[in-house]
Design an enzyme around this catalytic site. Structure first.
Site, PDB file in Angstrom:
ATOM      1  N   GLY A  76       7.345  -2.789  -1.806  1.00 36.29           N
ATOM      2  CA  GLY A  76       7.055  -1.361  -1.746  1.00 36.29           C
ATOM      3  C   GLY A  76       7.983  -0.520  -2.582  1.00 36.29           C
TER       4      GLY A  76
ATOM      5  N   ASN B 286      -4.619   0.171   8.690  1.00 31.16           N
ATOM      6  CA  ASN B 286      -3.370   0.936   8.753  1.00 31.16           C
ATOM      7  C   ASN B 286      -3.291   1.696  10.076  1.00 31.16           C
ATOM      8  OD1 ASN B 286      -1.164   2.549   8.342  1.00 31.16           O
ATOM      9  ND2 ASN B 286      -1.886   3.443   6.431  1.00 31.16           N
TER      10      ASN B 286
ATOM     11  N   LYS C  27      -3.817   2.075  -2.168  1.00 28.88           N
ATOM     12  CA  LYS C  27      -3.363   3.183  -1.332  1.00 28.88           C
ATOM     13  C   LYS C  27      -4.396   3.436  -0.232  1.00 28.88           C
ATOM     14  CE  LYS C  27      -1.631   7.865  -1.704  1.00 28.88           C
ATOM     15  NZ  LYS C  27      -0.690   7.595  -0.619  1.00 28.88           N
TER      16      LYS C  27
ATOM     17  N   SER D 230       0.831  -1.200   0.000  1.00 32.84           N
ATOM     18  CA  SER D 230       0.000   0.000   0.000  1.00 32.84           C
ATOM     19  C   SER D 230       0.869   1.255   0.000  1.00 32.84           C
ATOM     20  CB  SER D 230      -0.890   0.008   1.242  1.00 32.84           C
ATOM     21  OG  SER D 230      -1.701   1.157   1.238  1.00 32.84           O
TER      22      SER D 230
ATOM     23  N   LEU E  56      -0.781  10.245   3.676  1.00 31.72           N
ATOM     24  CA  LEU E  56      -2.052   9.560   3.362  1.00 31.72           C
ATOM     25  C   LEU E  56      -2.914  10.296   2.335  1.00 31.72           C
ATOM     26  CD1 LEU E  56      -3.240   8.306   6.905  1.00 31.72           C
ATOM     27  CD2 LEU E  56      -1.944   7.041   5.184  1.00 31.72           C
TER      28      LEU E  56
ATOM     29  N   ILE F  36       6.282  -5.249   7.959  1.00 25.66           N
ATOM     30  CA  ILE F  36       6.163  -4.094   8.823  1.00 25.66           C
ATOM     31  C   ILE F  36       5.878  -2.819   8.003  1.00 25.66           C
ATOM     32  CG2 ILE F  36       7.686  -4.945  10.633  1.00 25.66           C
ATOM     33  CD1 ILE F  36       9.962  -3.336   9.371  1.00 25.66           C
TER      34      ILE F  36
ATOM     35  N   CYS G 294       0.788   4.378  10.250  1.00 27.82           N
ATOM     36  CA  CYS G 294       1.383   5.405   9.393  1.00 27.82           C
ATOM     37  C   CYS G 294       2.109   6.416  10.267  1.00 27.82           C
ATOM     38  CB  CYS G 294       0.325   6.123   8.551  1.00 27.82           C
ATOM     39  SG  CYS G 294       1.060   7.454   7.574  1.00 27.82           S
TER      40      CYS G 294
ATOM     41  N   GLY H 237      12.630   0.444   2.171  1.00 28.67           N
ATOM     42  CA  GLY H 237      13.706  -0.009   1.293  1.00 28.67           C
ATOM     43  C   GLY H 237      14.617  -1.015   1.968  1.00 28.67           C
TER      44      GLY H 237
ATOM     45  N   GLY I  50      11.612  -3.807   2.325  1.00 33.58           N
ATOM     46  CA  GLY I  50      12.891  -3.872   1.614  1.00 33.58           C
ATOM     47  C   GLY I  50      13.076  -5.039   0.680  1.00 33.58           C
TER      48      GLY I  50
END
Lengths: 250, 306
Positions: B265, B127, B45, B21, B73, B191, B130, B217, B244
């Site tokens: 991601g 979520n 998203k 997402s 968001l 995560i 965030c 990442g 990552g």
């Protein structure tokens, strides 16, 4: 349509202080890109690509010219890439400049620093259609000046530098009033664009914007800019980088 | 390929690879590169109750081996997502997971309940983690009681399986996982990003307009693997792993740690074809390390789990 392509590097050279010109070879991008679009360039070891505007295209020889300024580790590394190597790019990306211009128009091109390159391909394209061009190009110092000769070949060109070491001393906005024109196209740092759009509030114009990008394709919402449109925003990478000057809020 | 298939609550995955997402928009842009039907699923998203514009720019910054983001968001709001984005994704043969966000418990409930209006969404991803919004988001994701409460209330109103996306910005990830499992979560997503910051040297100021952002990442992969490894031993609901992933070997590592599927991601930004490339490469990597299927590898790096 944007593609992921490998481009051969034909040449790479420094053309001004910390400014590198790279000529790349690729059939698809040279045939499809329009002035104002950019390449999203991968640099090895870096997780994000770098958006770099297209400065020129030679359709016959299938080459694309880009210019970039060495600012951080990514562009520093890109500057070490030499002829014979390949770079991975997404492109051609974004939407370019509006090219629907009356034949008897006078067009003002206003570039600042590394914002100058996309105006060159635009200017060259317009000059081919016999449109009258006046270019105002602003740089920090004489050492930063590039493409002066090339712009002179396509029209009247005025150089300004912050310290007066070349051309007139001052900012591009200091000389804007001198000229009569039908429409302007500008690219450069945001404070410069803010000053230009404020001063030329009642003149039709288009500006090309730069912002730190994530995906470069419109999915991540990193490079948005507020607008008066129903959406309330535009994505610089996908809806831009060129916008009508009245459309966005800088 | 059959040996890539995986069944999870609400999701019949043809393979375990899905875009995470926030890194894939609503799929439109990436659909220009490949057929989204190749994906295991798509996680949309985040959706909030009404439209959100998000934070000021710059919103992203590159760091060594990762990226900081503070998008905030940005989304058109749940109603518009159901009206325009879900039908677009529905045109591909791919399970759809809706990411549900909010500033208050009431907003989470309202967004989750609104997704009942469509039967085209297969699961929710809650979520609660965030790091880039002032209210809500991470405060729900760092307090086990608040996390359990919002999970329970969303479960009460939703027709769909609920995967709770956990934040790594906690001292006890197992306590968080157990709390939401007891509250009725059908699965976990883990995560989310790690809270981070970068100072821009020329201006001597934070590079992101929001000052802090979420680190994603390659840099965060070991954190994700460790947390999934710890949680897998203590909970029985399935885990969608993320953090990552850039190679099929990374995917296998997540499976071994205990993930049943993975989300990709930041890697999408560098390579828009990363998801189909991972789907293509995974069978060979599974074979190379002696696994006949995705299912056979899950949790095999967790000795006590077996």
């Amino acid at each position: 349509m944007m593609r992921k392509e490998k481009l051969h590097i034909l040449s790479s050279k420094q053309v001004a202080l910390d400014t590198v010109e790279m000529v790349l070879e690729n059939t698809y991008i040279s045939k499809t890109a329009v002035p104002g679009q950019f390449l999203h360039v991968s640099v090895e070891g870096h997780s994000l690509r770098r958006p770099i505007s297209i400065a020129d295209i030679d359709m016959e020889n299938e080459t694309i010219t880009i210019l970039f300024k060495i600012i951080g580790s990514g562009t520093k590394q890109l500057a070490t890439y030499q002829r014979g190597m390949k770079i991975d790019v997404l492109g051609p990306s974004g939407n370019g400049f509006n090219l629907e211009i009356r034949a008897d128009s006078t067009i003002l091109l206003i570039g600042g620093g590394i914002g100058v390159p996309p105006l060159y391909y635009l200017g060259k394209t317009l000059a081919k259609n016999h449109i009258k061009l006046i270019s105002i190009l602003g740089y920090q110092t004489a050492q930063h000046v590039f493409y002066e000769q090339r712009f002179q070949e396509i029209g009247e060109t005025h150089i300004v530098t912050n310290d007066g070491t070349h051309g007139k001393k001052g900012l591009v906005t200091d000389v804007l009033d001198t000229f009569d024109f039908d429409r302007y196209y500008a690219c450069g740092p945001v404070p410069m664009l803010q000053a230009i759009t404020a001063k030329l509030e009642h003149q039709p114009g288009f500006i090309s914007l730069e912002e730190r990008m994530g995906c470069g394709v419109g999915a991540c919402f990193a490079c948005v800019i507020p607008t008066d449109t129903p959406d309330g925003y535009k994505k610089i990478c996908k809806d831009g980088p060129v916008f009508n000057a009245q459309e966005v809020s800088l | 390929m059959k040996n890539l298939a995986m069944d999870l609550p609400g999701l019949n995955l043809k393979n375990p690879i899905m875009p995470a997402s926030g890194c894939f928009g609503f799929g439109r842009e990436y659909s220009e590169f490949y057929d989204l039907g190749e994906l295991g699923a798509v996680i949309m998203k985040a959706a909030t109750g009404s439209e959100r514009f998000g934070n000021n720019t710059p919103r992203v910054a590159e760091t060594s081996s990762g990226m900081l983001n503070a998008i905030g968001l940005q989304n058109p709001g749940v109603e518009k997502i159901i009206e325009t984005e879900v039908p677009f994704l529905e045109s591909f043969n791919v399970p759809i997971i809706a990411n549900v966000a909010g500033s208050t418990v009431e907003e989470y409930i309202a967004v989750a309940e609104t997704f009942n209006q469509t039967d085209k969404v297969n699961a929710l991803e809650l979520n609660i983690s965030c790091p880039n919004v002032k209210e809500g988001g991470i405060q729900f994701g760092t307090d086990p009681d608040m996390a359990a409460n919002v999970t329970r209330l969303v479960k009460q109103v939703s027709n769909l399986p609920v995967y709770v996306k956990l934040s790594p910005n906690v001292s006890d990830i197992v306590a968080m996982a157990k709390a939401v499992e007891v509250a009725g979560a059908d699965g976990l997503s883990m995560i989310n990003t790690l809270s981070g910051m970068q100072i821009h040297l020329p201006s001597k100021r934070p590079l992101l307009a929001n000052k802090t952002g979420g680190l994603s990442g390659a840099a965060i992969k070991p954190v994700a693997i460790r947390m999934i490894y710890e949680v897998k031993q203590q909970v029985s609901i399935p885990i969608i792993g993320m953090g990552g992933i850039t190679s099929a070997e990374d995917v296998l590592e997540f499976l071994l740690a205990g993930a049943s599927a993975v989300a990709v991601g930041t890697a999408n930004f560098h390579n828009p074809f990363i998801c189909p490339e991972l789907i293509e490469a995974l069978p060979e990597v599974l074979y190379k390390y002696g696994f006949s299927s995705v299912e056979a590898a899950i949790g095999k790096g967790v000795p006590s789990y077996g």
